[in-house]
Design a protein around this motif. Structure first.
Motif, short mmCIF file in Angstrom:
data_model
loop_
_atom_site.label_atom_id
_atom_site.label_comp_id
_atom_site.label_asym_id
_atom_site.label_seq_id
_atom_site.Cartn_x
_atom_site.Cartn_y
_atom_site.Cartn_z
N SER A 1 -2.53 4.27 4.77
CA SER A 1 -2.31 3.08 3.94
C SER A 1 -3.04 1.86 4.51
O SER A 1 -3.31 0.91 3.78
CB SER A 1 -0.82 2.78 3.79
N ALA B 1 -5.68 -1.27 2.74
CA ALA B 1 -5.12 -2.62 2.87
C ALA B 1 -6.21 -3.64 3.18
O ALA B 1 -7.18 -3.35 3.88
CB ALA B 1 -4.07 -2.64 3.98
N THR C 1 0.82 -1.21 0.00
CA THR C 1 0.00 0.00 0.00
C THR C 1 0.86 1.26 0.00
O THR C 1 0.33 2.36 0.03
CB THR C 1 -0.95 0.04 1.21
#
Length: 86
Positions: free
Chosen positions: A54, A58, A44
């Motif tokens: 991020s 995910a 990510t």
């Protein structure tokens, strides 16, 4: 109910730097690839703790070993699923 996350084997899409100080749970997006007949994992992005954005995209945490060097593209690693694979 289980206290454990489902675990699958996933092939790393791009080379990832490993941490020589500790094992790492690398945030990633895991998807099924019918051509490969298996899961593929893409990072990510920046994994620093202040980059929790991020985590939002995910769906897996890749279990990377503590060691010098890199986890090369194409390597099979354990992926803990935190969401549905794509």
């Amino acid at each position: 109910s289980s206290l454990y996350l489902p675990k699958v084997k996933a092939k790393v899409g791009k080379r990832l730097k490993l941490d020589p100080e500790r094992p790492e749970y690398h945030r990633a997006i895991v998807r099924w690839c019918p051509v490969e007949m298996g899961f593929l994992a893409d990072s990510t992005g920046i994994q620093a703790s202040h980059r929790l954005v991020s985590l939002r995209s995910a769906n897996a945490l890749l279990q990377l070993p503590q060691q010098e060097g890199y986890c090369e593209a194409g390597t099979l690693v354990d992926a803990l699923l935190i969401g549905q694979p794509l």
